[in-house]
Design a protein around this motif. Structure first.
Motif, short mmCIF file in Angstrom:
data_model
loop_
_atom_site.label_atom_id
_atom_site.label_comp_id
_atom_site.label_asym_id
_atom_site.label_seq_id
_atom_site.Cartn_x
_atom_site.Cartn_y
_atom_site.Cartn_z
N THR A 1 -2.09 30.73 17.61
CA THR A 1 -3.28 29.98 17.20
C THR A 1 -2.94 28.52 16.91
O THR A 1 -3.80 27.64 17.03
N GLY B 1 0.07 32.89 14.57
CA GLY B 1 -0.71 33.61 15.56
C GLY B 1 -0.96 35.05 15.19
O GLY B 1 -0.63 35.50 14.08
N TYR B 2 -1.55 35.78 16.16
CA TYR B 2 -1.89 37.19 15.96
C TYR B 2 -1.00 38.06 16.84
O TYR B 2 -0.88 37.83 18.05
N SER C 1 -1.48 39.18 11.42
CA SER C 1 -1.27 37.74 11.53
C SER C 1 0.14 37.39 11.06
O SER C 1 0.67 37.98 10.11
N SER D 1 -4.17 37.89 7.12
CA SER D 1 -5.43 37.17 7.28
C SER D 1 -6.61 38.14 7.33
O SER D 1 -6.44 39.36 7.41
N ALA E 1 -8.44 38.60 9.78
CA ALA E 1 -8.50 39.23 11.11
C ALA E 1 -7.60 40.45 11.21
O ALA E 1 -7.70 41.21 12.17
N THR F 1 -7.40 37.42 25.28
CA THR F 1 -7.70 38.75 24.79
C THR F 1 -6.57 39.70 25.18
O THR F 1 -5.70 39.35 25.98
N ASP G 1 -10.34 41.18 21.32
CA ASP G 1 -10.06 39.79 20.98
C ASP G 1 -9.44 39.79 19.59
O ASP G 1 -10.13 39.99 18.59
N ALA H 1 -8.52 37.51 17.64
CA ALA H 1 -8.99 36.46 16.74
C ALA H 1 -10.36 36.76 16.14
O ALA H 1 -10.77 36.11 15.18
N ASN H 2 -11.07 37.73 16.70
CA ASN H 2 -12.41 38.08 16.23
C ASN H 2 -12.33 39.30 15.32
O ASN H 2 -12.17 40.42 15.80
N LYS I 1 -13.34 32.60 27.44
CA LYS I 1 -13.49 33.98 26.99
C LYS I 1 -14.54 34.75 27.80
O LYS I 1 -14.48 35.97 27.90
#
Length: 735
Positions: free
Chosen positions: A113, A118-119, A190, A204, A206, A264, A322, A324-325, A382
């Motif tokens: 990110t 990041g994830y 995260s 996080s 997420a 994704t 995804d 991040a969502n 996306k």
């Protein structure tokens, strides 16, 4: 060409942004006896880890090999080259959102990110029944009603739970099943890198789990796209209806996966048949949940979808998430087909259709390609996910002359089945399973053929795939996708040797690992003209890496060329020294990384002689010589691959994924202690192996093998726990 282990290739990076593990090909690829060993961007030497068998890269004489390998000690640890270390990021039982880190972590994906953050998305494939039961209370802190349920099952440990009238017993089965399904699925955590170079969790909003029961009670259902939705939502099904329409409860058996250019993650539902029924009726609807009963015995805790009434046709798909969502709990794209999904790779170019490759990891499984109807306008957007809602699924037909073509799986495709005589078998011809056009609520079996003449009669009776399925056009297409493996058999798509992973390189070439060519009397095997060993062996257990390039390098091409890149097996038999290749990954310099997947029962299995009672041992009996599973790198400009890591006891390495700066390799360690459970008091035993030098001279090795595992804690009598690690270098730059 060979380079000694002591005079290994150089991984050199002199400037920022060059691959951490990269090979300075022009400078070093021709230096066969150079004393310089590879320097990376930190400038230290990388010497390959020592495996239990001699390799070509050793550069030793036969006598030196015999001396160097006459004894070997297996370690219950993740063994790395000197100068590398690993940090455990998360392990089974750790908190993730409102749930926990699952069991048997597999595919990994890191979406950055910002710099150093990041994830990390993690698949959780399955639970190792024996070890999971042995360690569950110690790790999770709960007790399960195992004894009470086991007393009520049959001698195999089975019980049809969905229709059970005993509410108390059903609740106990549900309790065990729920915990097992929580430990499967997908996780998002995260991460951030601290000042010392270590990655740490940042917890996080997420961070979340998508489990095997998401949606059961929390409303976090998964969604679906494509023609199979017409089957999920139709009201006049021939078979079982879960009453949920297009909503789906959970995801499980999540094995390999892939990361899209638009950020994704795709997660592959592989051996879903362990939890729900695979076979469907001719309209694509599911069989009754009790067809796959709950099973609880000393080694298995499966059929966990039974008690919850899960519909089998909703599993075996590719799931997109995804990371991040935080509100995204996954979408199953049914145009990609339902089968024992393993791997996914993307060929995405601006102005072209999107191509998505995948494989079915079963003996006799197929290679598939989805081609979108629409074209890509921006590979980073996306909304490219929408391209997966319209297109066509194809299967690969490999020809012996190294050409091939793609066969569409649509109602108009002509019936031209695979023949048993084409299939490798332990003896005689192979077996081919075809769709039964009479599959109704009263007749649910597939048709199994062992004779070419019977297949030809089937072909004469049924002309196209439309003749094998029921419904309108969309419904027939949906049913074909739901029944993809058997439909593929019916139209002659090549049966392969268990495809495990697919990766596309920067030039658009697809690389595929086929992990094993050993056949199954129940399921079939690989095409005997395509899947041969380096010396023409049929069947061939040790696996292949194969490349496939579309004609004109066009994602939508209907023809291709293929070739064998590497063979598994012993070096003396033209193999590369590994067995059963699995996950692949490319670093930014184009070096190909691979991990092996020797079955747990084969790891370090003793082999005192190659000719017991004068008869050669089988290929599967040879698996023990390779020791624990391992990770390898095929470096550009080099003839042979090099071993980079060795797994802990009973474990498998999975999910190779590099950070964008190439300074960290994320790796999953799956099922430590699967065979031996908790290692007690550092127990071990000595085993004998009849090995061969790289030139074929036989000698005996005494190997010390730990019994069970205490990884990752390494503490005496502590439970083994699947975990994800970050591998980094610790040596400072020298010279």
């Amino acid at each position: 060409m060979s380079i000694s282990r002591r005079n290994f290739l150089t991984f050199l990076t002199a400037t920022a942004g060059v691959s951490f593990f990269s090979l300075q090909e022009k400078k070093y690829s021709s230096l066969i006896s150079s004393p310089a060993i590879a320097a990376n961007n930190f400038g230290f030497n990388f010497v390959p880890v020592k495996l239990p068998i001699p390799l070509k890269i050793d550069g030793m004489s036969d006598e030196s090999q015999k001396s160097a390998y006459q004894t070997y000690t297996v370690l219950d640890d993740l063994v790395l080259p000197q100068g590398f270390t690993y940090d455990v990021l998360a392990q089974w039982g750790d908190a993730v959102g409102d749930s926990r880190f699952g069991y048997n972590n597999d595919y990994l994906s890191f979406i950055e990110t910002s710099g150093g953050q990041g994830y990390l998305t993690v698949n959780f494939e399955y639970i190792s029944g024996r070890t999971w039961l042995q360690t569950f209370e110690q790790v999770i802190g709960k007790t399960l009603p195992v004894k009470e349920v086991r007393e009520k099952t049959n001698e195999k440990g089975e019980i049809a739970a969905y229709s059970l009238q005993d509410a108390s017993l059903k609740a106990k089965i549900a309790e065990i099943s729920l915990e097992g399904l929580i430990d499967q699925g997908i996780g998002v955590i995260s991460l951030a890198k601290d000042a010392t170079g270590k990655w740490q969790r940042t917890y996080s909003k997420a961070d979340r789990r998508i489990t095997g029961i998401s949606g059961l009670k929390d409303g976090r259902h998964l969604k679906a796209t494509g023609p199979a939705v017409a089957i999920f939502t139709k009201t006049d099904k021939l078979g079982y209806d879960d009453g949920l329409g297009a909503k789906i409860i959970g995801t499980f058996q999540n094995c390999a996966g892939g990361t899209t250019p638009w950020g994704t993650v795709f997660s592959a539902e592989e051996n879903f048949q362990d939890q729900v029924t695979e076979v469907v009726l001719k309209d694509g609807s599911s069989l009754h949940p009790d067809t796959t009963p709950f099973i609880l015995n000393s080694g298995e805790v499966d059929g966990r979808g039974n008690v919850f009434g899960l519909a089998g046709n909703k599993y075996g798909w590719m799931v997109e998430v995804d990371p991040a969502n935080p509100d995204d709990y996954g979408t199953k794209h049914t145009w990609l087909g339902r089968f024992r999904h393993e791997a996914v790779a993307f060929l995405a170019r601006t102005g072209q259709p999107l191509a998505v490759y995948s494989g079915c990891d079963r003996r006799g499984g197929h290679i598939y390609k989805f081609v979108s109807e629409g074209k890509i306008s921006d590979i980073k957007q996306k909304n490219n996910s929408k391209l997966l809602e319209k297109g066509m699924l194809y299967g690969a037909k490999f020809n012996p002359d190294k050409t091939g073509y793609w066969i569409p799986l649509n109602p108009d495709t002509e019936i031209n089945p695979v023949l048993p005589s084409q299939i490798a078998a332990s003896r005689g011809d192979g077996v081919v399973a075809l769709p039964n056009p009479e599959r109704t609520a009263n007749e649910t079996k597939l048709l199994l053929f062992k004779d070419d003449e019977e297949i030809l009669a089937y072909k004469a009776k049924y002309k196209t795939l439309a003749d094998l399925y029921e419904g309108n056009g969309t419904e027939k297409q949906g049913a074909i996708l739901i029944d993809a493996h058997f439909a593929a058999n019916a139209v002659g798509i090549t049966c392969t040797g268990r495809p495990e992973d697919t990766e596309v390189d920067e030039n658009g070439t697809l690389y595929i690992t086929f992990t094993s060519g050993s056949p199954s009397e129940a399921e079939g095997g690989a095409d005997r003209e395509i899947f041969k060993g380096p010396n023409g062996e049929i069947p061939y257990e040790f696996g292949w890496i194969i490349s496939l390039r579309e004609d004109n390098n066009d994602a939508a091409s209907l023809s291709f060329r293929w070739d064998v890149v590497a063979y598994g097996g012993e070096p003396t038999e033209k193999g590369e020294g590994f067995s059963n290749p699995d996950n692949l990954a490319f670093d930014k310099q184009g070096n190909l990384w691979m991990v092996s997947d020797i079955s747990t029962g084969g790891l370090n299995r003793e082999m005192k002689t190659r000719y017991p009672q004068g008869v050669p041992v089988s290929q599967r009996d040879l698996l023990g010589i390779f020791g624990n599973n391992s990770a390898w790198v095929f470096a550009k400009g080099q003839e042979h691959p090099y071993p980079f890591a060795i797994a802990p006891m009973d474990a498998e390495l999975t999910g190779l994924y590099f950070t964008p700066d190439q300074e960290t390799l994320f790796l999953a360690v799956q099922h430590p202690g699967e065979a031996g459970g908790i290692r007690r008091d550092l127990a071990f035993e000595n085993r004998k192996f009849a090995l061969k030098t790289t030139n074929g001279q036989e000698f005996e090795q005494i190997r010390q093998v730990p019994l069970g595992s205490n990884w990752p804690s390494g503490q005496v009598n502590q439970p083994p726990r699947p975990a994800v690690v970050a591998i980094r270098r610790i040596e400072s730059k020298s010279g």
